[in-house]
Design a protein around this motif. Structure first.
Motif, short mmCIF file in Angstrom:
data_model
loop_
_atom_site.label_atom_id
_atom_site.label_comp_id
_atom_site.label_asym_id
_atom_site.label_seq_id
_atom_site.Cartn_x
_atom_site.Cartn_y
_atom_site.Cartn_z
N MET A 82 0.82 -1.21 0.00
CA MET A 82 0.00 0.00 0.00
C MET A 82 0.85 1.27 0.00
O MET A 82 0.75 2.14 0.86
CB MET A 82 -0.96 0.00 1.19
N ASN A 83 1.75 1.36 -0.99
CA ASN A 83 2.52 2.56 -1.24
C ASN A 83 2.46 2.85 -2.74
O ASN A 83 1.56 2.37 -3.42
CB ASN A 83 3.97 2.37 -0.76
N SER A 84 3.41 3.61 -3.24
CA SER A 84 3.49 3.88 -4.68
C SER A 84 4.89 3.53 -5.19
O SER A 84 5.47 4.23 -6.02
CB SER A 84 3.18 5.35 -4.97
N LEU A 85 5.43 2.44 -4.67
CA LEU A 85 6.77 2.01 -5.06
C LEU A 85 6.76 1.50 -6.50
O LEU A 85 5.80 0.86 -6.94
CB LEU A 85 7.26 0.92 -4.12
N SER A 86 7.82 1.78 -7.22
CA SER A 86 7.91 1.40 -8.63
C SER A 86 9.24 0.71 -8.90
O SER A 86 9.97 0.36 -7.98
CB SER A 86 7.75 2.65 -9.52
N GLY A 87 9.55 0.53 -10.19
CA GLY A 87 10.79 -0.15 -10.54
C GLY A 87 10.68 -1.64 -10.34
O GLY A 87 9.59 -2.18 -10.07
N GLU A 88 11.79 -2.34 -10.46
CA GLU A 88 11.80 -3.80 -10.36
C GLU A 88 12.23 -4.26 -8.97
O GLU A 88 12.86 -3.51 -8.21
CB GLU A 88 12.74 -4.38 -11.42
N LEU A 89 11.90 -5.50 -8.66
CA LEU A 89 12.39 -6.09 -7.42
C LEU A 89 13.90 -6.24 -7.49
O LEU A 89 14.43 -6.59 -8.55
CB LEU A 89 11.75 -7.46 -7.20
N PRO A 90 14.60 -6.01 -6.40
CA PRO A 90 16.06 -6.18 -6.42
C PRO A 90 16.45 -7.59 -6.84
O PRO A 90 15.89 -8.57 -6.34
CB PRO A 90 16.48 -5.90 -4.97
N MET A 91 17.40 -7.70 -7.74
CA MET A 91 17.79 -9.00 -8.30
C MET A 91 18.34 -9.94 -7.23
O MET A 91 18.19 -11.16 -7.33
CB MET A 91 18.83 -8.81 -9.41
N GLN A 92 18.99 -9.40 -6.21
CA GLN A 92 19.63 -10.23 -5.19
C GLN A 92 18.74 -10.47 -3.97
O GLN A 92 19.23 -10.79 -2.89
CB GLN A 92 20.95 -9.57 -4.75
N ILE A 93 17.44 -10.36 -4.14
CA ILE A 93 16.54 -10.51 -3.00
C ILE A 93 16.66 -11.90 -2.36
O ILE A 93 16.36 -12.09 -1.19
CB ILE A 93 15.09 -10.21 -3.42
N GLY A 94 17.15 -12.85 -3.11
CA GLY A 94 17.35 -14.20 -2.59
C GLY A 94 18.39 -14.27 -1.49
O GLY A 94 18.49 -15.30 -0.80
N ALA A 95 19.13 -13.19 -1.28
CA ALA A 95 20.12 -13.16 -0.19
C ALA A 95 19.45 -13.11 1.18
O ALA A 95 20.10 -13.36 2.19
CB ALA A 95 21.03 -11.95 -0.36
N LEU A 96 18.14 -12.82 1.19
CA LEU A 96 17.40 -12.75 2.46
C LEU A 96 16.99 -14.16 2.86
O LEU A 96 15.82 -14.55 2.77
CB LEU A 96 16.19 -11.83 2.31
N LYS A 97 17.94 -14.93 3.33
CA LYS A 97 17.76 -16.37 3.58
C LYS A 97 16.85 -16.69 4.75
O LYS A 97 16.43 -17.84 4.91
CB LYS A 97 19.13 -17.02 3.81
N HIS A 98 16.53 -15.69 5.57
CA HIS A 98 15.67 -15.94 6.73
C HIS A 98 14.28 -15.32 6.56
O HIS A 98 13.47 -15.38 7.49
CB HIS A 98 16.32 -15.38 8.00
N LEU A 99 14.01 -14.78 5.39
CA LEU A 99 12.75 -14.08 5.17
C LEU A 99 11.56 -15.03 5.25
O LEU A 99 11.56 -16.11 4.65
CB LEU A 99 12.78 -13.40 3.80
N GLU A 100 10.54 -14.62 6.01
CA GLU A 100 9.32 -15.41 6.16
C GLU A 100 8.11 -14.72 5.54
O GLU A 100 7.19 -15.38 5.08
CB GLU A 100 9.06 -15.70 7.64
#
Length: 284
Positions: free
Chosen positions: A143-161
């Protein structure tokens, strides 16, 4: 004399309380207060008192470890100095009127486990430095107005739930690295502008319980590998341009029974294959 001693001790105690948190951390909080119109907050800070007494601020061992100011009428921008709260584990500014961008160096908050900036007026891209917060468990920017693409290295967040980015203007494809986050339980990317196919690597998300890609522009076949996700309880991938057929199991699991948009923009149901457990036949 006794009264003087008591007064002296009181002054010393007050000074020690004020000195608990480092000046750089206190200054970062003061900057947040000033840049979000703190005088108009629902619950304000008295800057003359100890940081430990400020509403929503938690201090442990003389370090600021959490800031919870959700629904507190913060109006303005997140200051770059926020990254000086090096020991911060939780930052929750949900449901305010914060505008501007997410600080590009937000990744300096290496101890952060919860980042909730949802339901604000943020714009710009999700900074690539987010991927440096490797302790992160919850990332909520919906619920914001964020744009652009998802960061390519988002997979580095190995503990993300939890990754909750719905109702923004995020575009491009889902990065391949995202399918490497085997801890993720909640993935909400609906109501954005995502394109491309849902990779068969989705089968790697073995902890996934809730998947929503509703209302994007994704295409290609619905991967039968979704059936391998035994923890999946909720799913909505409708109102994309997925084509082909799906199994009965997947059609039932989807909230809108696989309602897609065709090339003319009309709502259509995907064909349902009568055989059950279709994904079992789709081995590597």
């Amino acid at each position: 004399m006794k009264k003087l001693s008591t007064a002296f001790l009181t002054i010393l105690f007050s000074i020690s309380m004020l000195a608990n948190v480092s000046e750089i951390e206190k200054d970062a909080l003061v900057k947040l207060f000033e840049s979000t119109n703190g005088k108009q907050w629902n619950v304000k800070w008295d800057l003359s008192t100890s940081v430990a007494t400020w509403y929503g601020v938690k201090v442990e061992d003389d370090k600021v470890v959490s800031v919870h100011l959700q629904n507190n009428n913060l109006v303005g921008e997140i200051p770059a100095e926020i990254v000086n709260l090096k020991n911060l584990r939780e930052l929750d500014l949900h449901k305010n009127q914060i505008s501007g961008i997410i600080p590009t160096n937000i990744g300096y908050l290496r101890e952060l486990k919860v980042l909730n900036l949802s339901f604000n007026r943020l714009s710009g891209v999700i900074p690539a430095s987010v991927c440096e917060m490797t302790n992160l468990k919850n990332l909520e920017l919906y619920m914001n107005s964020l744009s652009g693409e998802l960061p390519m290295q988002i997979g580095a967040l190995k503990h993300l739930e939890t990754l909750s980015l719905f109702n923004n203007e995020i575009e491009g494809r889902i990065p391949n690295s995202l399918y490497e986050i085997t801890t993720i339980k909640i993935l909400l990317l609906n109501s954005n502008k995502l394109v491309g196919e849902l990779s068969k690597d989705v089968k790697k998300l073995t902890s996934l319980e809730n998947l929503s890609l509703f209302d994007n522009k994704m295409n290609g076949a619905v991967p039968m590998e979704l059936e391998r996700l035994n923890s999946l309880k909720e799913m909505n991938i409708s109102y994309n341009k997925f084509n082909g057929f799906v199994s009965r199991d997947l059609a039932i699991l989807d909230t809108l029974n696989m309602t897609m948009l065709n090339d003319e923009g009309l709502a259509v149901l995907l064909d349902v294959k009568a055989d059950r457990n279709t994904a079992i036949a789709s081995e590597d």
